[in-house]
Design a protein around this motif. Structure first.
Motif, PDB file in Angstrom:
ATOM      1  N   THR A  61     -13.097 -22.291 -39.628  1.00 39.97           N
ATOM      2  CA  THR A  61     -13.200 -21.900 -38.221  1.00 39.97           C
ATOM      3  C   THR A  61     -11.914 -21.289 -37.665  1.00 39.97           C
ATOM      4  O   THR A  61     -11.870 -20.881 -36.509  1.00 39.97           O
ATOM      5  CB  THR A  61     -13.595 -23.112 -37.349  1.00 39.97           C
ATOM      6  N   THR A  62     -10.889 -21.210 -38.487  1.00 43.13           N
ATOM      7  CA  THR A  62      -9.623 -20.604 -38.060  1.00 43.13           C
ATOM      8  C   THR A  62      -9.824 -19.112 -37.820  1.00 43.13           C
ATOM      9  O   THR A  62     -10.467 -18.427 -38.611  1.00 43.13           O
ATOM     10  CB  THR A  62      -8.542 -20.797 -39.145  1.00 43.13           C
ATOM     11  N   LYS A  63      -9.273 -18.624 -36.720  1.00 49.76           N
ATOM     12  CA  LYS A  63      -9.280 -17.190 -36.421  1.00 49.76           C
ATOM     13  C   LYS A  63      -7.858 -16.683 -36.666  1.00 49.76           C
ATOM     14  O   LYS A  63      -6.987 -16.823 -35.803  1.00 49.76           O
ATOM     15  CB  LYS A  63      -9.705 -16.929 -34.979  1.00 49.76           C
ATOM     16  N   GLU A 105      -5.807 -14.819 -34.003  1.00 54.79           N
ATOM     17  CA  GLU A 105      -5.430 -15.595 -32.822  1.00 54.79           C
ATOM     18  C   GLU A 105      -4.557 -16.798 -33.144  1.00 54.79           C
ATOM     19  O   GLU A 105      -3.757 -17.223 -32.314  1.00 54.79           O
ATOM     20  CB  GLU A 105      -6.693 -16.076 -32.098  1.00 54.79           C
ATOM     21  N   GLU A 106      -4.718 -17.374 -34.331  1.00 57.06           N
ATOM     22  CA  GLU A 106      -4.088 -18.658 -34.605  1.00 57.06           C
ATOM     23  C   GLU A 106      -2.880 -18.623 -35.544  1.00 57.06           C
ATOM     24  O   GLU A 106      -2.126 -19.598 -35.597  1.00 57.06           O
ATOM     25  CB  GLU A 106      -5.140 -19.624 -35.156  1.00 57.06           C
ATOM     26  N   PHE A 136     -10.887  -9.295 -40.204  1.00 59.53           N
ATOM     27  CA  PHE A 136     -10.423 -10.306 -39.251  1.00 59.53           C
ATOM     28  C   PHE A 136     -10.842 -10.034 -37.808  1.00 59.53           C
ATOM     29  O   PHE A 136     -10.539 -10.808 -36.916  1.00 59.53           O
ATOM     30  CB  PHE A 136      -8.898 -10.428 -39.323  1.00 59.53           C
ATOM     31  N   ARG A 137     -11.528  -8.914 -37.577  1.00 58.55           N
ATOM     32  CA  ARG A 137     -11.943  -8.560 -36.212  1.00 58.55           C
ATOM     33  C   ARG A 137     -13.306  -7.891 -36.271  1.00 58.55           C
ATOM     34  O   ARG A 137     -13.557  -7.071 -37.152  1.00 58.55           O
ATOM     35  CB  ARG A 137     -10.919  -7.609 -35.587  1.00 58.55           C
ATOM     36  N   ALA A 176     -11.933 -11.601 -32.374  1.00 61.97           N
ATOM     37  CA  ALA A 176     -11.398 -12.137 -33.626  1.00 61.97           C
ATOM     38  C   ALA A 176     -12.488 -12.882 -34.389  1.00 61.97           C
ATOM     39  O   ALA A 176     -13.328 -13.562 -33.793  1.00 61.97           O
ATOM     40  CB  ALA A 176     -10.235 -13.076 -33.328  1.00 61.97           C
ATOM     41  N   LEU A 177     -12.460 -12.721 -35.709  1.00 62.23           N
ATOM     42  CA  LEU A 177     -13.416 -13.409 -36.571  1.00 62.23           C
ATOM     43  C   LEU A 177     -12.783 -14.632 -37.218  1.00 62.23           C
ATOM     44  O   LEU A 177     -11.564 -14.682 -37.406  1.00 62.23           O
ATOM     45  CB  LEU A 177     -13.912 -12.465 -37.672  1.00 62.23           C
ATOM     46  N   THR A 178     -13.611 -15.594 -37.570  1.00 64.97           N
ATOM     47  CA  THR A 178     -13.140 -16.785 -38.264  1.00 64.97           C
ATOM     48  C   THR A 178     -12.984 -16.478 -39.753  1.00 64.97           C
ATOM     49  O   THR A 178     -13.475 -15.458 -40.253  1.00 64.97           O
ATOM     50  CB  THR A 178     -14.143 -17.949 -38.117  1.00 64.97           C
ATOM     51  N   GLU A 202     -16.374 -16.095 -41.262  1.00 63.11           N
ATOM     52  CA  GLU A 202     -16.979 -14.794 -40.975  1.00 63.11           C
ATOM     53  C   GLU A 202     -16.356 -13.714 -41.850  1.00 63.11           C
ATOM     54  O   GLU A 202     -17.052 -12.822 -42.353  1.00 63.11           O
ATOM     55  CB  GLU A 202     -16.828 -14.448 -39.488  1.00 63.11           C
TER      56      GLU A 202
END
Length: 104
Positions: free
Chosen positions: A31-33, A36-37, A68-69, A76-78, A81
């Motif tokens: 679930t990390t993006k 963003e993270e 990533f997007r 932003a994608l996880t 994803e």
């Protein structure tokens, strides 16, 4: 291509980039993006990560694909994803053996 293998390779690539850059690397899960993270993970870094991942998996990921997007957005994608995108790309390509990055 196995999603778990892709996820493992992607997490390893992200961790290595953050470490090599001297940046903090929080725990990376499905679930990390990353955009963003992960500190300073931006448009200068994501193409490098995608290129390394492609080599590691033995597949071609076109330069205009940002895993990533979401395409044509700023969403932003996880990691999960991104993995789904890579698995779908891999299924459209002939099989090639994965390579070790920086192998000597």
């Amino acid at each position: 291509m196995d999603a778990n293998a892709v996820r493992s390779a992607l997490v390893e690539v992200l961790q290595n980039i953050q470490t090599a850059s001297g940046l903090e690397c929080p725990a990376i899960t499905g679930t990390t993006k990353p955009i963003e993270e992960l500190p300073k993970f931006d448009s200068k870094i994501w193409p490098v990560a995608i290129g390394i991942l492609g080599v590691k998996l033995g597949i071609t990921i076109a330069n205009d694909i940002n895993i990533f997007r979401r395409e044509k957005t700023t969403i932003a994608l996880t990691v999960d994803e991104a993995v789904a995108i890579v698995v779908a790309l891999a299924e459209t390509q002939p099989s090639a053996p994965a390579q070790k990055v920086n192998a000597q």
